[in-house]
Design an enzyme around this catalytic site. Structure first.
Site, PDB file in Angstrom:
ATOM      1  N   GLU A   5     100.067  23.403 -11.357  1.00  0.00           N
ATOM      2  CA  GLU A   5      99.410  23.049 -11.962  1.00  0.00           C
ATOM      3  C   GLU A   5      99.903  21.481 -11.239  1.00  0.00           C
ATOM      4  O   GLU A   5      98.712  20.641 -12.005  1.00  0.00           O
ATOM      5  CB  GLU A   5      99.236  22.742 -13.504  1.00  0.00           C
ATOM      6  CG  GLU A   5      97.960  22.795 -14.268  1.00  0.00           C
ATOM      7  CD  GLU A   5      98.295  22.552 -15.624  1.00  0.00           C
ATOM      8  OE1 GLU A   5      97.751  23.047 -15.650  1.00  0.00           O
ATOM      9  OE2 GLU A   5      99.051  21.559 -16.698  1.00  0.00           O
ATOM     10  N   HIS A  34     108.804  47.350  -4.150  1.00  0.00           N
ATOM     11  CA  HIS A  34     108.560  48.477  -3.561  1.00  0.00           C
ATOM     12  C   HIS A  34     107.027  48.074  -3.524  1.00  0.00           C
ATOM     13  O   HIS A  34     105.969  49.027  -3.046  1.00  0.00           O
ATOM     14  CB  HIS A  34     108.533  49.113  -4.598  1.00  0.00           C
ATOM     15  CG  HIS A  34     110.070  49.975  -4.556  1.00  0.00           C
ATOM     16  ND1 HIS A  34     110.749  50.977  -3.489  1.00  0.00           N
ATOM     17  CD2 HIS A  34     111.051  49.772  -5.814  1.00  0.00           C
ATOM     18  CE1 HIS A  34     111.642  51.047  -3.990  1.00  0.00           C
ATOM     19  NE2 HIS A  34     112.431  50.498  -4.996  1.00  0.00           N
ATOM     20  N   LYS A  47      87.484  22.805 -18.285  1.00  0.00           N
ATOM     21  CA  LYS A  47      86.765  23.116 -19.483  1.00  0.00           C
ATOM     22  C   LYS A  47      85.820  22.056 -19.806  1.00  0.00           C
ATOM     23  O   LYS A  47      84.954  22.646 -20.578  1.00  0.00           O
ATOM     24  CB  LYS A  47      87.882  21.879 -19.981  1.00  0.00           C
ATOM     25  CG  LYS A  47      89.195  22.605 -20.190  1.00  0.00           C
ATOM     26  CD  LYS A  47      90.661  21.398 -20.694  1.00  0.00           C
ATOM     27  CE  LYS A  47      91.904  21.707 -21.668  1.00  0.00           C
ATOM     28  NZ  LYS A  47      92.343  21.497 -22.389  1.00  0.00           N
TER      29      LYS A  47
END
Length: 529
Positions: free
Chosen positions: A322, A351, A455
């Site tokens: 961000e 792994h 938003k």
């Protein structure tokens, strides 16, 4: 390089601070002395930029805000007496609140003591507290923490079911700077309904962490919540863990917040040094820049070798991505900056992806986090002279060597143990490295226009849903999705209209779709009362 050369390079570039017992090794990153010399002017500017930020320079011009998360751990640096007093008073209030909750002075109306915390927040208001809880909460905390960090109804139900019959003994922390963050507001309203449905007074269980004069502050004051702690506009969500956002939850869990603040203050002091090799944050920023050519061309993989640091990579994802993911630089040029961050824990998750890291696309650099202390208490030998912790170190060093042999870059951070002091230091280290790197690539790390755009787009979808439902209620016969879109004045958004209707129908919200869902243009829709 042969082993002798690697050993010499390790000694040349190893950073160590005795007081913190902190090591930083950037020797396995691909840069040379000529590169460092060429970068010196950029670093000279970066060190001045950091000094200006700490002095109170407006760093977020979009909102006219300063950036002052480093004042939280050293209030004497705050540019005004008022700010210093505010920081100290907030910390005292948090400690006082914690003591009253732990002692039972602040208690559930039904009697007894609070035993749980339900933290409702999103982004930095959740990731920091989650990381710290995983890393530092004692085995039997005075209050056990739970999180609602999304607006997923099933996820909310899962958390509330986990709390179960302990709901009367649960403190609810609602965290939102503006008080209008939809995900946090939704979580609060859902939880409030559950309290009311169980005959419980929500206000007698709730406290707020929010901005001055916010919608949430008004609600908490009007309803008489237990406490309100400030979330200042000069602290961004992704740098808020050492503000009330993180400190309140940590203190209630029995985590020593003064030690966290002290560790961060110590690291802040170390990273003010205006010399690259003596400044661990500068060394990290140098390594990041070298790895990605100053353009983020390589991803950052975080691999901590300690279970308690499981959530460190998630926390760093927001802090780094961000802050650094920006379309334009400070001069208005389109640069599309950023560094992608992912990771998990070693050795379990090596792994999962070390095979690709060693032999696949060389599009990353890795940061190992090593913890010297294996466990509290006696070492258990699983083989003669060998412990499980020895295996863990072997996997770390072996993976580092295997990657280096194939010209894969890596950084190694080493701390003595996972405790409040070292976690505070790690938080401060990465916050400062982000600031320095942002200056090196000439971007603003302290605004987030892309988040705001998302938003606004989400709000537009919800407004469209309201329009569609309103129109659908007036239609007497089944109608095509295109015709409904036209009636709702959304003829250019038919795809979004279809997806809204599909969601409403799937949740039995009075919307009925007739036909094959895989052929949207042939569907008809109607409203069923």
């Amino acid at each position: 390089m042969d082993n002798a050369q690697l050993w010499q390079r390790y000694q040349d570039w190893l950073y160590y601070n005795q007081e913190l017992e902190f090591f930083l090794d950037v020797s396995r990153m691909s840069f040379d002395d000529a590169f460092v010399a060429a970068m010196q002017p950029k670093f000279d500017k970066a060190f001045k930029d950091i000094e200006a930020l700490e002095g109170g320079k407006i760093a977020n011009p979009d909102e006219g805000r300063m950036v002052g998360h480093y004042w939280l751990r050293d209030p004497n640096l705050a540019p005004t007496t008022e700010l210093k007093t505010d920081i100290l008073e907030t910390q005292y209030q948090i400690i006082d609140f914690k003591q009253k909750v732990h002692s039972g002075v602040i208690a559930p109306p039904s009697g007894g003591k609070f035993t749980e915390i339900l933290s409702i927040g999103i982004g930095g208001s959740a990731l920091g507290p989650q990381f710290v809880a995983q890393a530092l909460a004692p085995e039997n905390p005075p209050l056990k923490i739970h999180f609602i960090d999304n607006t997923d109804p099933a996820g909310i139900d899962t958390v509330l079911n986990e709390i179960g019959d302990r709901l009367p003994y649960t403190l609810v922390s609602v965290i939102s700077k503006s008080g209008g963050t939809p995900e946090t507001r939704n979580g609060m309203l859902e939880v409030k309904k559950v309290y009311e449905d169980n005959g419980l007074n929500f206000s007698a269980h709730a406290f707020a962490i929010t901005g001055k004069s916010s919608k949430l502050e008004a609600i908490a004051e009007r309803e008489g919540w237990l406490a309100i702690f400030p979330m200042r506009d000069w602290v961004g969500g992704r740098t808020s863990e050492l503000s009330a956002v993180g400190l309140a939850a940590a203190a209630l869990q029995g985590i020593h917040i003064r030690s966290m603040l002290n560790g961060a203050r110590m690291m802040d002091a170390l990273t003010r040094t205006p010399r690259i090799k003596e400044n661990p944050a500068a060394l990290m920023a140098l390594a990041w820049y070298a790895a990605g050519g100053g353009k983020g061309d390589k991803d950052m993989v975080i691999l901590p070798y300690k279970d308690s640091l499981l959530l460190f990579s998630r926390y760093l994802q927001q802090l780094i991505m961000e802050s650094l993911g920006k379309e334009k630089d400070l001069d208005g040029n389109k640069v599309n900056q950023g560094i992608a961050v992912y990771g998990n824990k070693g050795s379990t998750d090596q792994h999962a992806y070390v095979q690709q890291l060693r032999e696949g696309a060389n599009n990353f650099f890795l940061t190992f986090v090593e913890v010297l202390q294996d466990r509290k208490g006696e070492t258990v030998e699983i083989e003669p002279e060998v412990s499980s912790g020895d295996y863990l170190l072997g996997f770390l060093l072996g993976t580092r060597e295997a990657l280096s042999e194939n010209e894969r870059d890596s950084i190694t951070i080493t701390i003595p143990e996972v405790n409040e002091y070292t976690v505070g230091a790690l938080i401060a280290l990465y916050e400062r490295a982000v600031s320095i790197y942002a200056s090196l690539v000439n971007i603003n790390a302290y605004h987030q226009p892309g988040v705001e755009a998302g938003k606004k787009a989400a709000a537009a979808v919800l407004n469209l849903q309201t329009q569609i439902v309103r129109e659908l209620k007036t239609v007497k016969e089944p109608i095509s999705i295109r015709d409904l879109s036209m009636r709702a004045r959304a003829g250019d958004r038919v795809e979004i209209v279809y997806k809204i209707l599909r969601h409403l129908a799937a949740n039995e919200r009075n919307v009925v779709l007739k036909g094959n869902l895989g052929k949207p243009s042939e569907l008809e829709v109607y409203w069923r009362e």
